[in-house]
Design an enzyme around this catalytic site. Structure first.
Site, PDB file in Angstrom:
ATOM      1  N   VAL A  99      59.012 -21.005-119.487  1.00  0.00           N
ATOM      2  CA  VAL A  99      60.280 -21.579-119.054  1.00  0.00           C
ATOM      3  C   VAL A  99      60.624 -20.964-117.698  1.00  0.00           C
ATOM      4  CG1 VAL A  99      62.723 -21.918-119.588  1.00  0.00           C
ATOM      5  CG2 VAL A  99      61.059 -21.748-121.452  1.00  0.00           C
ATOM      6  N   CYS A 100      61.057 -21.814-116.769  1.00  0.00           N
ATOM      7  CA  CYS A 100      61.535 -21.334-115.477  1.00  0.00           C
ATOM      8  C   CYS A 100      60.455 -20.490-114.791  1.00  0.00           C
ATOM      9  CB  CYS A 100      62.838 -20.555-115.691  1.00  0.00           C
ATOM     10  SG  CYS A 100      63.850 -20.294-114.220  1.00  0.00           S
ATOM     11  N   SER A 101      60.810 -19.328-114.260  1.00  0.00           N
ATOM     12  CA  SER A 101      59.850 -18.499-113.535  1.00  0.00           C
ATOM     13  C   SER A 101      58.821 -17.843-114.450  1.00  0.00           C
ATOM     14  CB  SER A 101      60.578 -17.428-112.715  1.00  0.00           C
ATOM     15  OG  SER A 101      61.383 -16.604-113.541  1.00  0.00           O
ATOM     16  N   GLY A 102      58.929 -18.065-115.745  1.00  0.00           N
ATOM     17  CA  GLY A 102      57.903 -17.569-116.660  1.00  0.00           C
ATOM     18  C   GLY A 102      56.532 -18.130-116.326  1.00  0.00           C
ATOM     19  N   THR A 119      58.378 -24.900-112.395  1.00  0.00           N
ATOM     20  CA  THR A 119      59.196 -23.709-112.526  1.00  0.00           C
ATOM     21  C   THR A 119      60.578 -24.053-111.979  1.00  0.00           C
ATOM     22  OG1 THR A 119      59.321 -21.323-112.043  1.00  0.00           O
ATOM     23  CG2 THR A 119      58.540 -22.727-110.263  1.00  0.00           C
TER      24      THR A 119
END
Length: 207
Positions: A99-102, A119
């Protein structure tokens, strides 16, 4: 289905808790927060703490991993304990997600080379640095790797994942039970629809 969500300092709470809620409601799913060592981990606002109830060593082979993003993501891209666990767990997972910057952590683990991924909109270009092809979409599926755009997109990703891992009826039932029926008061949830100047103001919130 064993689902592991790794926590690290300054993760974004909704990145972890949104997908957690979706998967935790699914019959037959067990979701565990993990970290290098079991114990409390503080989010990127410094005001919310989640407890990792298991260490990486305790869960070497989960069926699914969901890697959250956060303001601390760039700081832990060189954390070999975290990226090493992601890389080794990925060898056995049915699904590896972020999720996101993961997604940058998936990239740091060497999992995104040559693949399309997404991202948070502010970090899309960073994906090139880990060998991925940035795509500005809400959810991107490449084989068993599923990446989500920023923060709230984790709920969309988890429902997409659940439909693929089980069936659409199960995912639809979870969507209904959590009453996920987005009707935001403003149409500015993407840079594509945000009014002029709002993106710059939003970025200051990440500083």
């Amino acid at each position: 289905m064993q689902v592991a969500i790794p926590l690290y300092p300054r993760f974004t709470a909704l990145d972890a808790v949104g997908p957690y809620t979706v998967m935790a409601f699914a019959p037959g799913c067990t979701v565990t927060f993990v970290a290098e060592e079991a114990g409390p981990v503080v989010d990127d606002q410094g005001t919310l703490t989640l407890a990792a109830t298991a260490s990486y060593a305790d869960m070497p082979r989960p069926d699914v991993i969901i890697v959250p993003g956060g303001l601390g993501t760039l700081d832990v891209m060189s954390d070999t304990a975290l990226t090493g666990w992601i890389r080794q767990a990925h060898e056995h997972t049915t699904w590896t997600t972020s999720v996101c910057s993961g997604s940058l952590l998936l990239g740091a683990a060497g999992l995104l080379k040559g693949l399309k991924a997404t991202t948070h909109w502010a970090l899309l270009d960073f994906l090139k640095q880990v060998g991925a092809e940035p795509v500005s979409e809400r959810v991107v599926t490449e084989g068993k790797i599923v990446t989500a755009a920023g923060v709230s997109a984790g709920i969309d990703m988890a429902l997409t994942l659940l439909a693929q891992a089980t069936d659409e009826l199960t995912a639809q039932s979870v969507q209904l039970v959590i009453e996920y029926d987005p009707q935001p008061p403003f149409t500015c949830g993407s840079p594509k629809t945000a009014p002029e100047g709002l993106a710059e103001r939003a970025l200051r919130l990440l500083a």
